[in-house]
Design a protein around this motif. Structure first.
Motif, PDB file in Angstrom:
ATOM      1  N   LEU A 125       0.836  -1.202   0.000  1.00 13.84           N
ATOM      2  CA  LEU A 125       0.000   0.000   0.000  1.00 13.84           C
ATOM      3  C   LEU A 125       0.875   1.258   0.000  1.00 13.84           C
ATOM      4  O   LEU A 125       0.551   2.259  -0.658  1.00 13.84           O
ATOM      5  N   ALA A 126       2.003   1.199   0.711  1.00 15.85           N
ATOM      6  CA  ALA A 126       2.928   2.338   0.703  1.00 15.85           C
ATOM      7  C   ALA A 126       3.525   2.544  -0.679  1.00 15.85           C
ATOM      8  O   ALA A 126       3.765   3.688  -1.110  1.00 15.85           O
ATOM      9  N   ALA A 127       3.764   1.440  -1.401  1.00 15.85           N
ATOM     10  CA  ALA A 127       4.359   1.542  -2.742  1.00 15.85           C
ATOM     11  C   ALA A 127       3.465   2.333  -3.688  1.00 15.85           C
ATOM     12  O   ALA A 127       3.959   2.991  -4.618  1.00 15.85           O
ATOM     13  N   ASP A 139      -2.084   6.450 -12.436  1.00 11.67           N
ATOM     14  CA  ASP A 139      -1.714   6.023 -13.785  1.00 11.67           C
ATOM     15  C   ASP A 139      -0.899   4.730 -13.724  1.00 11.67           C
ATOM     16  O   ASP A 139      -0.754   4.113 -12.673  1.00 11.67           O
ATOM     17  N   GLU A 140      -0.305   4.361 -14.877  1.00 15.75           N
ATOM     18  CA  GLU A 140       0.390   3.082 -14.975  1.00 15.75           C
ATOM     19  C   GLU A 140       1.587   2.988 -14.035  1.00 15.75           C
ATOM     20  O   GLU A 140       2.000   1.893 -13.649  1.00 15.75           O
ATOM     21  N   SER A 141       2.156   4.130 -13.638  1.00 18.80           N
ATOM     22  CA  SER A 141       3.313   4.089 -12.749  1.00 18.80           C
ATOM     23  C   SER A 141       2.950   3.485 -11.391  1.00 18.80           C
ATOM     24  O   SER A 141       3.792   2.883 -10.719  1.00 18.80           O
ATOM     25  N   GLY A 142       1.674   3.630 -10.999  1.00 27.20           N
ATOM     26  CA  GLY A 142       1.239   2.998  -9.752  1.00 27.20           C
ATOM     27  C   GLY A 142       1.293   1.487  -9.851  1.00 27.20           C
ATOM     28  O   GLY A 142       1.706   0.792  -8.918  1.00 27.20           O
ATOM     29  N   LEU A 186      -3.520  -7.516  -4.401  1.00 30.49           N
ATOM     30  CA  LEU A 186      -4.871  -7.168  -4.851  1.00 30.49           C
ATOM     31  C   LEU A 186      -5.397  -5.938  -4.107  1.00 30.49           C
ATOM     32  O   LEU A 186      -6.080  -5.089  -4.699  1.00 30.49           O
ATOM     33  N   GLU A 187      -5.076  -5.845  -2.823  1.00 30.55           N
ATOM     34  CA  GLU A 187      -5.501  -4.672  -2.050  1.00 30.55           C
ATOM     35  C   GLU A 187      -4.876  -3.401  -2.615  1.00 30.55           C
ATOM     36  O   GLU A 187      -5.552  -2.371  -2.794  1.00 30.55           O
ATOM     37  N   ALA A 188      -3.576  -3.488  -2.928  1.00 30.13           N
ATOM     38  CA  ALA A 188      -2.886  -2.314  -3.466  1.00 30.13           C
ATOM     39  C   ALA A 188      -3.390  -1.977  -4.867  1.00 30.13           C
ATOM     40  O   ALA A 188      -3.549  -0.803  -5.226  1.00 30.13           O
ATOM     41  N   SER A 189      -3.655  -3.000  -5.676  1.00 28.94           N
ATOM     42  CA  SER A 189      -4.171  -2.760  -7.023  1.00 28.94           C
ATOM     43  C   SER A 189      -5.564  -2.138  -6.953  1.00 28.94           C
ATOM     44  O   SER A 189      -5.920  -1.275  -7.773  1.00 28.94           O
ATOM     45  N   ARG A 196      -8.117   5.548 -10.204  1.00 33.35           N
ATOM     46  CA  ARG A 196      -8.305   5.596 -11.657  1.00 33.35           C
ATOM     47  C   ARG A 196      -9.765   5.819 -12.042  1.00 33.35           C
ATOM     48  O   ARG A 196     -10.059   6.604 -12.931  1.00 33.35           O
ATOM     49  N   VAL A 197     -10.676   5.106 -11.385  1.00 32.57           N
ATOM     50  CA  VAL A 197     -12.081   5.225 -11.811  1.00 32.57           C
ATOM     51  C   VAL A 197     -12.721   6.510 -11.307  1.00 32.57           C
ATOM     52  O   VAL A 197     -13.836   6.833 -11.728  1.00 32.57           O
ATOM     53  N   SER A 198     -12.034   7.223 -10.432  1.00 27.56           N
ATOM     54  CA  SER A 198     -12.580   8.512  -9.979  1.00 27.56           C
ATOM     55  C   SER A 198     -11.846   9.679 -10.624  1.00 27.56           C
ATOM     56  O   SER A 198     -12.012  10.823 -10.217  1.00 27.56           O
ATOM     57  N   ARG A 199     -11.035   9.372 -11.666  1.00 21.59           N
ATOM     58  CA  ARG A 199     -10.336  10.431 -12.402  1.00 21.59           C
ATOM     59  C   ARG A 199     -10.875  10.499 -13.821  1.00 21.59           C
ATOM     60  O   ARG A 199     -11.083   9.455 -14.454  1.00 21.59           O
ATOM     61  N   PRO A 200     -11.057  11.649 -14.380  1.00 23.80           N
ATOM     62  CA  PRO A 200     -11.554  11.768 -15.758  1.00 23.80           C
ATOM     63  C   PRO A 200     -10.569  11.161 -16.753  1.00 23.80           C
ATOM     64  O   PRO A 200      -9.361  11.325 -16.628  1.00 23.80           O
ATOM     65  N   GLY A 201     -11.126  10.445 -17.743  1.00 17.76           N
ATOM     66  CA  GLY A 201     -10.342  10.030 -18.899  1.00 17.76           C
ATOM     67  C   GLY A 201      -9.399   8.879 -18.676  1.00 17.76           C
ATOM     68  O   GLY A 201      -8.583   8.571 -19.533  1.00 17.76           O
ATOM     69  N   VAL A 202      -9.443   8.190 -17.546  1.00 14.82           N
ATOM     70  CA  VAL A 202      -8.532   7.058 -17.335  1.00 14.82           C
ATOM     71  C   VAL A 202      -9.344   5.763 -17.338  1.00 14.82           C
ATOM     72  O   VAL A 202      -9.483   5.096 -18.336  1.00 14.82           O
ATOM     73  N   GLY A 203      -9.884   5.404 -16.187  1.00 13.72           N
ATOM     74  CA  GLY A 203     -10.688   4.188 -16.146  1.00 13.72           C
ATOM     75  C   GLY A 203     -12.162   4.505 -16.202  1.00 13.72           C
ATOM     76  O   GLY A 203     -13.002   3.631 -16.250  1.00 13.72           O
TER      77      GLY A 203
END
Length: 999
Positions: A125-127, A139-142, A186-189, A196-203
Motif C-alpha cells: 500500500l505504501a508503494a 496512472d500506470e506508474s502505480g 490485490l488490495e494495493a491494485s 483511476r475510476v474517480s479520475r476523468p479520462g482514465v478508467g
C-alpha cells in the motif's frame, strides 16, 4: 592469476558444482574487478546455488550494471547465501534484479524469517501511496511500483524457502506467505483502481465519494483462499459488491454495481495487464456464477440467489476454500458465512459424485497427450488427485461434522485423521506425497517465474530441480522420486477413501476402525451406491471372520469397492460378487485369482456391475470367473468343438431329460463366455453374432438328435426331417435376446404320409419343449412359414414346392432370402435350398410383387410398432433401424441376385457391400446404412446384457442409457452421446433408405 592457481581454482569450482570451470574463472575475475571483492568472498556460499553456472552468469550481468550493489550484498554474511540461492534457482529473479539492481539490497541484513502479512500489506500500500483506500498515483506508474514491490516481497519469501534445511517442512508457511502477498497485491491494485475510476479520462468517471462508498470484497478461491498458493499461479477470485443502505438508496443499486465492476476490472488489469514491468499472475474470475458468461460483480443477495437456484455441485466444491482476501473484509466475511451451509449440504444433492467426477475428468481430458506423463498437477498421480480425494472426504462427512471443515489441504487431512475418517499411516504418506509434489511445483515455477506444472525434460534442468528442492542428488533421482510418488498417489485414493469402509463391518485391527456404520453408509452413498445399507451387509458377509477367504477379501475389498463404484450398477455388481463368492466358497483357484490377478479381479467387477445378464448366468456357472485371467478362454469355441461336445452328451445320457439338461448347460456356458467377451471388448459385433449363431445351431442340432431318438421308432427311421434357419438366425446375425426364426420340413421316404406328418409334428413339439430354458430363453419362432401363423407348423418338401409354385406371396420369397439349413437331413436341406433359390433369385422380378413389398413395409411401420413406443427409439422397426436396411437389401436381392451371384448370401452386410460394389447403392449411402445397422445391433445386444431382458426400444432412462454406453465403450456419463449417435445414424440411414427403397 598463475597457471597453477587457475588450475586449483577450476578444481575448487568443479567441487562447487560448476560444469564450465573455465568460463566460471573468467566470470569471477570480471566480477572481482568490478566489485573490488576477493575471490573468496565471491565464491563463499556459491555451492548453495542449484545452477552455479547460471548464477555466475546472472551475477555478472548485474555487476556490469551496478557493481556497488553486488559489492554490498556479497559483503554481507546474511545476504550472500540468499543471493546465490536465488540466482541459482531462478532466472526469473535474475532478470528482475537485472532490471532493478537496487532491489538486491533487500537481502542485506536478512533475518531468515518470512515477512508477516501485515508488513506485506503495508509495504504494497505504501508503494502506491495509499491514503484511505485511494492511491496517490492513478496512472500506470502505480501499477509498476506495485509489481516491483510485490516481487521484492516474493524474493524474500523465496530466499527463506531456498535456504531452509528442509523444503518440505517449510512448504505450508511459504505457501501461506505467498497467498498473503497475493492478497496484499490485490488490495494495493484496488487502491490504484479507486483512484483511476474517480479520475476523468482514465478508467472512467465516477464521483470520488461514490467510489469510496462502494463496497467491493475480493474473495480468494482455490489455493489462494486456502493459503497454499504457488509462486506463479492463477489467483482465483470472486467479486462481491454492496453499499450502505443510504448510499444505495441515493445512487441506486445498478450504479453501485457499475462502479464495482469498473473497480474489479481495473484491479485485475493492475495485476495482469501488459505494462513496462511484467504481469504478476493471471487474476481468474471464472469461478463466479455462470463463469465467463456471468456478471463480473454481483451483490451478495444475487450470489446467494444463484447458489440457491442454479449452482452445480462442483461450484460448491470450489467454494470450499473461499476466504475474504482483500477489499471490504466485512462484506467478504458475510459472503463466506452465507455460503457455508450450501457448501456443506452439497454432498446430499442428487448425482453429487457424478458431477464432481465429471469436473475432474474434464480437466484430465484437456491435458495434451504429450504432457500427461509430466503433468505434476493435473495428471494421474498428481496434485489434483490428492486435492480431489481430500475434498471429497470433507464434503461427504462435513455434512454432519463441522470439525473437518478446513480450507487447506494439509489442515483438512489432519482433521480427517483426528476425527477418525482415515488412518494415521495412510494420511502421513499422503501428506508427505503432497508436500513433495508442491515443492517440485514451486521450484519449477521459480526457475523462470512462469506458471508451469510440467516436470522438465532435459537432464540438466532435472539436475537443477533436484539441487533446488533438496529432494534428490541428481536429475535421475528426482525423476525416480516423481515416478514413485505418482504410483503411490494413484493408489492412495483407494487407501484413504475405500479401505475405511471396512471398519464399519469387518474384523480389522483396532487402529483401522475409523468409520462408524452411519459414516460408512454416507460414504457409500456418495460414491454411487443406491442401497448403502445393503452394500454394507454384503461387505460384512464377505469380510467378516477369521477364514483365509475372509482375510483375502478384506485385502481386496477396498479396491473392488472402488471398481464397483465406477461401474454402471454398483449395488447389483457387489450383490452378484457376494453370491459368486459364496458359491465358490474356499475354492483355492478363485482366491488365488482374486489375490494374484488384479486385471481379472477388475474385469470381474466390470462385467458384474455392467450386466445383469452376465451376473445371473455367473451365479449358475461361477467357475467362469477363471476365464477372466486368460483372454484365450474368452474367445468363442469353434462350432466343431461344440458339436463334438454335444455329440458326446448323447452317448453319456440315457434319457432325453438328462441329455437336454447337459445341452442347456452347454448353451448357457457358451452364451456367458460370449457375453463376457463382448462386454470386455474381446469380440467385434460380427464375431459376437457368429458366436451366438453357432451356439444356437449346435443347441438345435443336439436337441433334434435327442428328440428324434425319443420320438421316431427304428421302423420309421427313413423319415427325413430338417430345420431351416430364417431371419437374423439365417443371416448369422443373432444378438443377445434374438429369437431363432425357423421353418420345419420333412420328407416321408416311404413312411406312411400321415404317419410321417404325425411324427414330424411330434419332432417339432419335442424341439420346442426341450429347447425351453427359463434362465436364457430360446424361442423357436416359425411365423415366417407359408401362410404365417395360419399355416401348418410343419410341411413336407412336396407341400412346400406346391405352395410356393401356386400360392406364394412376395413377402414369402423375401423371407426365403435368409433361409439356411442348420439341422437334420443334409439331403433334405439341399432340396429345400434348391426350391428356395428358384423363388428368391428369380430371373425376372415381378413388378407387382416388388410394389407389394413396399406397401407391406409401410404397413409394418404403421401397425407393428408397440403402442406408445417412440418410433425414433425403436431399433428394429423405427426409421433408419434394422428393418430399413434389411428390407432395402432384400429388395435389391430379389431384383438382381439372379444376375449377380455375390448377392446370393443370407448376410445383410455382405449383400449391402456387394450392392455397393455393383453400383446399385452409392458408396456414402452404403457407409451410412452399414453404420446404422451395426449400431442398432450393438445397442440391442447391450440393452439385453445390461438389463437381462430383451427389448428393441432404446431406453429413455439416462442411467440405463449410460449403462448401454459403457458396454459399448463410451466414456462414463455418455447417455446423451449414445442417444445423439443413434438419432444421427438412424436419421442419415432413413434418408438413404427412402431415396433408394421408395424412389
Amino acid at each position: 592469476m598463475a597457471g597453477s592457481d587457475r588450475s586449483t581454482a577450476r578444481t575448487d569450482l568443479v567441487r562447487l558444482g560448476l560444469s564450465d570451470s573455465s568460463a566460471a574463472v573468467a566470470l569471477l575475475d570480471e566480477i572481482a574487478e568490478l566489485s573490488s571483492l576477493e575471490r573468496t568472498q565471491l565464491t563463499a556460499d556459491l555451492g548453495r546455488a542449484a545452477d552455479p553456472d547460471g548464477a555466475l552468469r546472472s551475477l555478472a550481468r548485474i555487476a556490469r550494471r551496478s557493481p556497488e550493489v553486488v559489492r554490498d550484498v556479497l559483503s554481507d554474511d546474511a545476504a550472500r547465501p540468499a543471493v546465490w540461492a536465488l540466482l541459482g534457482a531462478s532466472e526469473g529473479f535474475a532478470d528482475f534484479f537485472f532490471r532493478h539492481p537496487d532491489e538486491l539490497l533487500i537481502l542485506v541484513g536478512a533475518r531468515g524469517a518470512l515477512p508477516a502479512p501485515e508488513l506485506m500489506r503495508s509495504e504494497l500500500l505504501a508503494a502506491v501511496g495509499d491514503v484511505d483506500g485511494f492511491a496517490a498515483v492513478g496512472d500506470e506508474s502505480g501499477w509498476v511500483a506495485l509489481r516491483i514491490a510485490y516481487r521484492r516481497i516474493v524474493a524474500r519469501i523465496a530466499a527463506f524457502d531456498l535456504l531452509a534445511p528442509d523444503s518440505e517442512a517449510v512448504l505450508a508457511p511459504v505457501a501461506a506467505a505467498l497467498a498473503d502477498a497475493a492478497g496484499a497485491a490485490l488490495e494495493a491494485s484496488l487502491s490504484v483502481a479507486r483512484t483511476r475510476v474517480s479520475r476523468p479520462g482514465v478508467g472512467g468517471l465516477f464521483p470520488r465519494e461514490q467510489v469510496a462508498a462502494t463496497r467491493l470484497a475480493i474473495i480468494g478461491m482455490g489455493k489462494t483462499g486456502a493459503r497454499e498458493l504457488n509462486y506463479v499461479s492463477d489467483v482465483d477470485v470472486i467479486f462481491v459488491c454492496g453499499a450502505d443502505d443510504a448510499v444505495a438508496a441515493e445512487v441506486g443499486e445498478s450504479r453501485i454495481i457499475d462502479i464495482a465492476t469498473r473497480l474489479a476490472a481495473q484491479t485485475m488489469q493492475g495485476i495482469s495487464g501488459v505494462e513496462i514491468e511484467p504481469p504478476l499472475w493471471e487474476v481468474d474470475a471464472n469461478l463466479r456464477p455462470e463463469g465467463k458468461q456471468g456478471a463480473l460483480v454481483r451483490t451478495l443477495e444475487s450470489h446467494l440467489s444463484y447458489y440457491s437456484r442454479w449452482a452445480k455441485s462442483w461450484e460448491f466444491q470450489a467454494l470450499l476454500k473461499a476466504r475474504a482476501l482483500a477489499g471490504d473484509l466485512d462484506l467478504g466475511e458475510e459472503y463466506v458465512a452465507a455460503v457455508q451451509p450450501k457448501i456443506w449440504t452439497s454432498a446430499a444433492r442428487e448425482n453429487f459424485v457424478d458431477s464432481v467426477q465429471r469436473m475432474r475428468e474434464r480437466v484430465t481430458d484437456n491435458i495434451p497427450p504429450a504432457e500427461v506423463a509430466s503433468q505434476i498437477k493435473l495428471g494421474p498421480g498428481g496434485i489434483r488427485d490428492i486435492e480431489f480425494t481430500v475434498q471429497l472426504l470433507q464434503l461427504v462427512h462435513g455434512l454432519t461434522d463441522d470439525r473437518i471443515r478446513q480450507r487447506g489441504t494439509l489442515d483438512a487431512l489432519d482433521a480427517l485423521v483426528i476425527e477418525g475418517y482415515i488412518g494415521r499411516a495412510e494420511a502421513a504418506v499422503f501428506a508427505r506425497d503432497y508436500r513433495v509434489l508442491r515443492v517440485l511445483e514451486h521450484r519449477m515455477q521459480l526457475r523462470y517465474l512462469r506458471r508451469t506444472h510440467l516436470m522438465p525434460e532435459r537432464d540438466e534442468d532435472r539436475r537443477v530441480l533436484a539441487r533446488a528442492s533438496g529432494l534428490a542428488d541428481s536429475g535421475a533421482g528426482i525423476w525416480a522420486l516423481w515416478e514413485g510418488v505418482k504410483r503411490e498417489v494413484r493408489d492412495i485414493h483407494v487407501r484413504l477413501f475405500y479401505r475405511p469402509l471396512l471398519s464399519a463391518v469387518a474384523s480389522l485391527p483396532e487402529g483401522e476402525r475409523t468409520l462408524s456404520t452411519a459414516q460408512a453408509h454416507d460414504r457409500l452413498a456418495a460414491i454411487g451406491f443406491q442401497d448403502p445399507a445393503g452394500a454394507l451387509r454384503h461387505i460384512a458377509a464377505l469380510t467378516t471372520g477369521l477364514s483365509r477367504k475372509a482375510t483375502i477379501q478384506r485385502h481386496l475389498m477396498p479396491v473392488m469397492i472402488r471398481w464397483f463404484a465406477d461401474g454402471v450398477d454398483p449395488d447389483y455388481g457387489l450383490l452378484a460378487f457376494r453370491r459368486i463368492s459364496e458359491r465358490l466358497g474356499d475354492t483355492p483357484w478363485f482366491l488365488r485369482l482374486l489375490r494374484d490377478s488384479s486385471a481379472a479381479a477388475e474385469s470381474l467387477t466390470r462385467v458384474l456391475s455392467g450386466s445383469r445378464y452376465i451376473g445371473e448366468l455367473m451365479e449358475w456357472i461361477p467357475e467362469s470367473a477363471a476365464w477372466l485371467d486368460d483372454e484365450d478362454l474368452l474367445r468363442p469355441r469353434s462350432g466343431r468343438a461344440l458339436e463334438e461336445e454335444a455329440r458326446a452328451i448323447r452317448t453319456r445320457h440315457d434319457t432325453i431329460d438328462e441329455a437336454m439338461r447337459s445341452v442347456r448347460t452347454l448353451r448357457r456356458r457358451e452364451l456367458l463366455r460370449t457375453a463376457m467377451a463382448g462386454v470386455l471388448g474381446v469380440l467385434t459385433i460380427e464375431e459376437l453374432a457368429h458366436a451366438l449363431t453357432t451356439i444356437t445351431e449346435v443347441t438345435i442340432q443336439a436337441t433334434l438328435r435327442a428328440v428324434r431318438r425319443e420320438v421316431v421308432p427304428p421302423e420309421d427311421d427313413a423319415l427325413d426331417f430338417s430345420v431351416i434357419a430364417m431371419g437374423r438366425f439365417g443371416g448369422r446375425e443373432l444378438g443377445f435376446g434374438s429369437d431363432a426364426d425357423v421353418l420345419y420340413v420333412y420328407r416321408a421316404n416311404g413312411v406312411d404320409p400321415e404317419r410321417a406328418h404325425s411324427l414330424s409334428l411330434k419332432l417339432v413339439a419335442g424341439l420346442r419343449q426341450h429347447s425351453e430354458d427359463q434362465r436364457v430363453p430360446l424361442d423357436l419362432d416359425a411365423d415366417l412359414r407359408p401362410e404365417g401363423r395360419n399355416g401348418p407348423l410343419v410341411r413336407s418338401i412336396d407341400s412346400y414346392a406346391e405352395y410356393y409354385q401356386r400360392w406364394s406371396l412376395s413377402w414369402e420369397a423375401q423371407a426365403l432370402l435368409r433361409a439356411r439349413g442348420v439341422a437334420g437331413s443334409v439331403k433334405l436341406i439341399s432340396r429345400f435350398m434348391e426350391l428356395a433359390d428358384r423363388l428368391r433369385y428369380p430371373e425376372h422380378a415381378d413388378p407387382q410383387g416388388l410394389r407389394e413389398i413396399k406397401r407391406i413395409k409401410a404397413r409394418v411401420e404403421n401397425e407393428r410398432l408397440p403402442q406408445g413406443a417412440d418410433p425414433q427409439r425403436h431399433l428394429k422397426l423405427g426409421p433408419g433401424g434394422l428393418s430399413d436396411v434389411e428390407w432395402l437389401v432384400q429388395l435389391l436381392q430379389l431384383q438382381h441376385a439372379h444376375a449377380i451371384p455375390g448377392l446370393r448370401t443370407t448376410s445383410t452386410i455382405e449383400a449391402l457391400e456387394v450392392a455397393g460394389e455393383a453400383g446399385m447403392i452409392p458408396g456414402p449411402a452404403v457407409t451410412r446404412l452399414r453404420e446404422a445397422w451395426r449400431l442398432a445391433s450393438r445397442l440391442r445386444s447391450a440393452n439385453t446384457l445390461l438389463s437381462g431382458q430383451t427389448s428393441d426400444v432404446l431406453p429413455s432412462d439416462r442411467r440405463k442409457l449410460d449403462g448401454i454406453g459403457r458396454l459399448l465403450e463410451y466414456a462414463p456419463r455418455s447417455a446423451t452421446e449414445v442417444e445423439e449417435d443413434w438419432m444421427g445414424a438412424s436419421r442419415r440411414a432413413r434418408r438413404e433408405f427412402e431415396k433408394l427403397f421408395y424412389g
